[in-house]
Design a protein around this motif. Structure first.
Motif, PDB file in Angstrom:
ATOM      1  N   ALA A  71       0.857  -1.176   0.000  1.00 24.33           N
ATOM      2  CA  ALA A  71       0.000   0.000   0.000  1.00 24.33           C
ATOM      3  C   ALA A  71       0.898   1.232   0.000  1.00 24.33           C
ATOM      4  CB  ALA A  71      -0.896   0.011   1.229  1.00 24.33           C
ATOM      5  N   VAL A  72       0.553   2.211  -0.832  1.00 26.90           N
ATOM      6  CA  VAL A  72       1.312   3.450  -0.917  1.00 26.90           C
ATOM      7  C   VAL A  72       0.612   4.481  -0.033  1.00 26.90           C
ATOM      8  CG1 VAL A  72       2.205   5.243  -2.431  1.00 26.90           C
ATOM      9  CG2 VAL A  72       2.015   2.881  -3.275  1.00 26.90           C
ATOM     10  N   ILE A  73       1.285   4.893   1.036  1.00 28.19           N
ATOM     11  CA  ILE A  73       0.727   5.844   1.992  1.00 28.19           C
ATOM     12  C   ILE A  73       1.297   7.229   1.708  1.00 28.19           C
ATOM     13  CG2 ILE A  73       0.332   6.361   4.423  1.00 28.19           C
ATOM     14  CD1 ILE A  73      -0.723   3.592   3.504  1.00 28.19           C
ATOM     15  N   HIS A  74       0.428   8.186   1.442  1.00 33.22           N
ATOM     16  CA  HIS A  74       0.867   9.560   1.235  1.00 33.22           C
ATOM     17  C   HIS A  74       1.067  10.190   2.608  1.00 33.22           C
ATOM     18  CE1 HIS A  74       0.163  13.550  -1.162  1.00 33.22           C
ATOM     19  NE2 HIS A  74       1.435  13.269  -0.974  1.00 33.22           N
ATOM     20  N   LEU A  75       2.306  10.525   2.948  1.00 33.22           N
ATOM     21  CA  LEU A  75       2.608  10.975   4.304  1.00 33.22           C
ATOM     22  C   LEU A  75       1.932  12.287   4.649  1.00 33.22           C
ATOM     23  CD1 LEU A  75       6.392   9.998   4.602  1.00 33.22           C
ATOM     24  CD2 LEU A  75       4.382   8.760   5.437  1.00 33.22           C
ATOM     25  N   ALA A  76       1.620  13.094   3.642  1.00 29.48           N
ATOM     26  CA  ALA A  76       0.962  14.384   3.911  1.00 29.48           C
ATOM     27  C   ALA A  76      -0.427  14.196   4.506  1.00 29.48           C
ATOM     28  CB  ALA A  76       0.874  15.206   2.625  1.00 29.48           C
ATOM     29  N   THR A  77      -1.079  13.074   4.162  1.00 29.59           N
ATOM     30  CA  THR A  77      -2.433  12.827   4.653  1.00 29.59           C
ATOM     31  C   THR A  77      -2.525  11.609   5.557  1.00 29.59           C
ATOM     32  OG1 THR A  77      -2.989  11.423   2.752  1.00 29.59           O
ATOM     33  CG2 THR A  77      -3.376  13.805   2.520  1.00 29.59           C
ATOM     34  N   GLY A  78      -1.525  10.727   5.495  1.00 31.82           N
ATOM     35  CA  GLY A  78      -1.582   9.481   6.245  1.00 31.82           C
ATOM     36  C   GLY A  78      -2.527   8.461   5.656  1.00 31.82           C
ATOM     37  N   ARG A  79      -3.006   8.709   4.420  1.00 31.34           N
ATOM     38  CA  ARG A  79      -3.973   7.823   3.785  1.00 31.34           C
ATOM     39  C   ARG A  79      -3.323   7.014   2.671  1.00 31.34           C
ATOM     40  NH1 ARG A  79      -9.168   9.972   4.656  1.00 31.34           N
ATOM     41  NH2 ARG A  79      -9.933   7.938   3.945  1.00 31.34           N
ATOM     42  N   ALA A  80      -3.854   5.800   2.453  1.00 29.71           N
ATOM     43  CA  ALA A  80      -3.410   4.983   1.328  1.00 29.71           C
ATOM     44  C   ALA A  80      -3.986   5.565   0.045  1.00 29.71           C
ATOM     45  CB  ALA A  80      -3.864   3.543   1.512  1.00 29.71           C
ATOM     46  N   VAL A  81      -3.116   5.786  -0.948  1.00 27.35           N
ATOM     47  CA  VAL A  81      -3.547   6.412  -2.208  1.00 27.35           C
ATOM     48  C   VAL A  81      -3.308   5.520  -3.411  1.00 27.35           C
ATOM     49  CG1 VAL A  81      -3.276   8.763  -1.352  1.00 27.35           C
ATOM     50  CG2 VAL A  81      -1.321   7.609  -2.452  1.00 27.35           C
ATOM     51  N   GLY A  82      -2.750   4.324  -3.196  1.00 26.47           N
ATOM     52  CA  GLY A  82      -2.489   3.446  -4.318  1.00 26.47           C
ATOM     53  C   GLY A  82      -1.841   2.155  -3.867  1.00 26.47           C
ATOM     54  N   PRO A 106      -5.838  12.185  -7.852  1.00 24.50           N
ATOM     55  CA  PRO A 106      -5.295  13.405  -7.239  1.00 24.50           C
ATOM     56  C   PRO A 106      -3.775  13.397  -7.076  1.00 24.50           C
ATOM     57  CG  PRO A 106      -7.302  12.776  -6.106  1.00 24.50           C
ATOM     58  CD  PRO A 106      -6.967  11.637  -7.048  1.00 24.50           C
ATOM     59  N   VAL A 107      -3.139  12.224  -7.068  1.00 23.47           N
ATOM     60  CA  VAL A 107      -1.676  12.198  -6.891  1.00 23.47           C
ATOM     61  C   VAL A 107      -0.942  11.877  -8.187  1.00 23.47           C
ATOM     62  CG1 VAL A 107      -1.849  11.642  -4.436  1.00 23.47           C
ATOM     63  CG2 VAL A 107      -1.628   9.781  -6.098  1.00 23.47           C
ATOM     64  N   TRP A 108      -1.642  11.815  -9.330  1.00 19.18           N
ATOM     65  CA  TRP A 108      -0.942  11.640 -10.599  1.00 19.18           C
ATOM     66  C   TRP A 108      -0.029  12.829 -10.854  1.00 19.18           C
ATOM     67  CZ3 TRP A 108      -4.890   9.608 -14.813  1.00 19.18           C
ATOM     68  CH2 TRP A 108      -5.332   8.341 -14.426  1.00 19.18           C
ATOM     69  N   ARG A 109       1.112  12.544 -11.454  1.00 21.57           N
ATOM     70  CA  ARG A 109       2.132  13.552 -11.766  1.00 21.57           C
ATOM     71  C   ARG A 109       2.571  14.339 -10.530  1.00 21.57           C
ATOM     72  NH1 ARG A 109       3.877  13.976 -16.635  1.00 21.57           N
ATOM     73  NH2 ARG A 109       2.695  13.141 -18.398  1.00 21.57           N
ATOM     74  N   SER A 110       2.538  13.673  -9.397  1.00 19.86           N
ATOM     75  CA  SER A 110       3.067  14.254  -8.157  1.00 19.86           C
ATOM     76  C   SER A 110       4.342  13.508  -7.793  1.00 19.86           C
ATOM     77  CB  SER A 110       2.034  14.124  -7.033  1.00 19.86           C
ATOM     78  OG  SER A 110       1.951  12.776  -6.589  1.00 19.86           O
ATOM     79  N   GLU A 111       4.831  13.762  -6.592  1.00 25.25           N
ATOM     80  CA  GLU A 111       6.035  13.084  -6.122  1.00 25.25           C
ATOM     81  C   GLU A 111       5.767  11.632  -5.737  1.00 25.25           C
ATOM     82  OE1 GLU A 111       3.626  14.370  -2.802  1.00 25.25           O
ATOM     83  OE2 GLU A 111       4.470  15.557  -4.452  1.00 25.25           O
ATOM     84  N   VAL A 112       4.506  11.214  -5.686  1.00 23.78           N
ATOM     85  CA  VAL A 112       4.155   9.896  -5.153  1.00 23.78           C
ATOM     86  C   VAL A 112       4.764   8.771  -5.973  1.00 23.78           C
ATOM     87  CG1 VAL A 112       2.237   8.302  -4.774  1.00 23.78           C
ATOM     88  CG2 VAL A 112       2.090  10.641  -3.925  1.00 23.78           C
ATOM     89  N   ASN A 113       4.543   8.760  -7.287  1.00 30.89           N
ATOM     90  CA  ASN A 113       5.082   7.663  -8.087  1.00 30.89           C
ATOM     91  C   ASN A 113       6.601   7.707  -8.149  1.00 30.89           C
ATOM     92  OD1 ASN A 113       4.820   5.334  -9.890  1.00 30.89           O
ATOM     93  ND2 ASN A 113       5.559   6.730 -11.464  1.00 30.89           N
ATOM     94  N   LEU A 194      12.809  14.418  -8.112  1.00 28.87           N
ATOM     95  CA  LEU A 194      12.081  14.506  -6.852  1.00 28.87           C
ATOM     96  C   LEU A 194      12.428  15.796  -6.128  1.00 28.87           C
ATOM     97  CD1 LEU A 194      10.085  12.777  -5.191  1.00 28.87           C
ATOM     98  CD2 LEU A 194      12.064  11.851  -3.981  1.00 28.87           C
ATOM     99  N   ALA A 195      13.719  16.146  -6.114  1.00 29.53           N
ATOM    100  CA  ALA A 195      14.141  17.376  -5.445  1.00 29.53           C
ATOM    101  C   ALA A 195      13.557  18.609  -6.117  1.00 29.53           C
ATOM    102  CB  ALA A 195      15.668  17.456  -5.425  1.00 29.53           C
ATOM    103  N   ALA A 196      13.354  18.508  -7.434  1.00 29.46           N
ATOM    104  CA  ALA A 196      12.809  19.641  -8.189  1.00 29.46           C
ATOM    105  C   ALA A 196      11.282  19.663  -8.170  1.00 29.46           C
ATOM    106  CB  ALA A 196      13.307  19.586  -9.631  1.00 29.46           C
ATOM    107  N   GLY A 197      10.688  18.659  -7.535  1.00 24.95           N
ATOM    108  CA  GLY A 197       9.248  18.615  -7.455  1.00 24.95           C
ATOM    109  C   GLY A 197       8.557  18.167  -8.707  1.00 24.95           C
ATOM    110  N   ARG A 198       9.276  17.417  -9.561  1.00 26.11           N
ATOM    111  CA  ARG A 198       8.688  16.937 -10.804  1.00 26.11           C
ATOM    112  C   ARG A 198       8.411  15.443 -10.662  1.00 26.11           C
ATOM    113  NH1 ARG A 198      13.214  19.446 -12.910  1.00 26.11           N
ATOM    114  NH2 ARG A 198      13.971  17.490 -13.810  1.00 26.11           N
ATOM    115  N   GLY A 199       7.176  15.051 -10.810  1.00 26.67           N
ATOM    116  CA  GLY A 199       6.797  13.659 -10.656  1.00 26.67           C
ATOM    117  C   GLY A 199       6.722  12.952 -12.001  1.00 26.67           C
TER     118      GLY A 199
END
Length: 205
Positions: A71-82, A106-113, A194-199
């Motif tokens: 499970a992929v947990i988005h730390l900003a929300t603490g919720r599983a997003v994928g 909502p997390v497409w093209r973010s840092e998540v992937n 990732l450092a540049a904020g490009r997902g």
């Protein structure tokens, strides 16, 4: 280093935490993408339209001896997003596949992937001693293919009429791979993104 098979583990980054998938994640995951045809378009299972149907999809992943699902947990929300998985691993041949990946839109093209793949690849090459990591996706899924290429993987070929889709049609399967000696350069590029904020795009397939 002798390669070893993956086992349940928690991998934590700055933006995401990957933890062993359990039934407890189902409610979050259904809220993230349950019934979303665009998210599930290329996943080789019927679209889960209810929480119970998603629970059955997750249970099949968990029960599959060829699969180690996270499970992929988005730390900003603490919720599983994928969800993302290791598949078809072999310590003798020093290889595994990354697949079964999907994220809520909502997390497409973010840092998540990007960070999820960094964590999986670092664990595969660094901790497990794998020499080859591969990805497979539907030939129609251009978004997934582009995202895999942005990881630094190399296109290897297309297997024609390789897998039946849930609707009964046949897909050609596109193969990509990354080798251990290619990982340091790929890691540097992905860390820079990732450092540049490009997902990278939200993978599915």
């Amino acid at each position: 280093m002798t390669a070893r098979l993956p086992s349940p583990v928690t991998l934590t980054g700055t933006h995401v935490r990957l933890e062993p998938l359990t039934d407890d994640h189902t409610a979050d995951l259904f809220e993230a993408a349950g019934g979303d045809e665009e998210v599930w378009r290329w996943i080789p299972v019927p679209l889960p339209r209810t929480e119970q149907e998603l629970r059955e999809v997750n249970a099949a992943r968990i029960a599959d001896p060829r699969c180690l699902p996270f499970a992929v947990i988005h730390l900003a929300t603490g919720r599983a997003v994928g969800v993302t998985c290791y598949f078809d691993f072999s310590a003798e041949d020093e290889l595994l596949e990354i697949g079964g990946t999907w994220y809520g839109r909502p997390v497409w093209r973010s840092e998540v992937n990007t960070e999820s793949k960094l964590l999986l690849l670092e664990h595969a090459f660094g901790d497990l001693g794998m020499g080859r990591v591969c990805w497979k996706t539907d030939h129609r899924n251009e978004r997934s293919q582009n995202a895999i290429r942005r990881l630094g993987a190399s296109y290897e070929g297309t297997f024609r009429r390789a897998k039946r889709r849930p609707d009964g049609s046949w897909r050609d399967t596109v193969w990509f791979s990354m080798l251990k000696d290619e990982w340091p350069a790929a890691k540097a590029r992905l860390s820079g993104r990732l450092a540049a904020g490009r997902g990278t795009a939200g993978l599915s397939g």
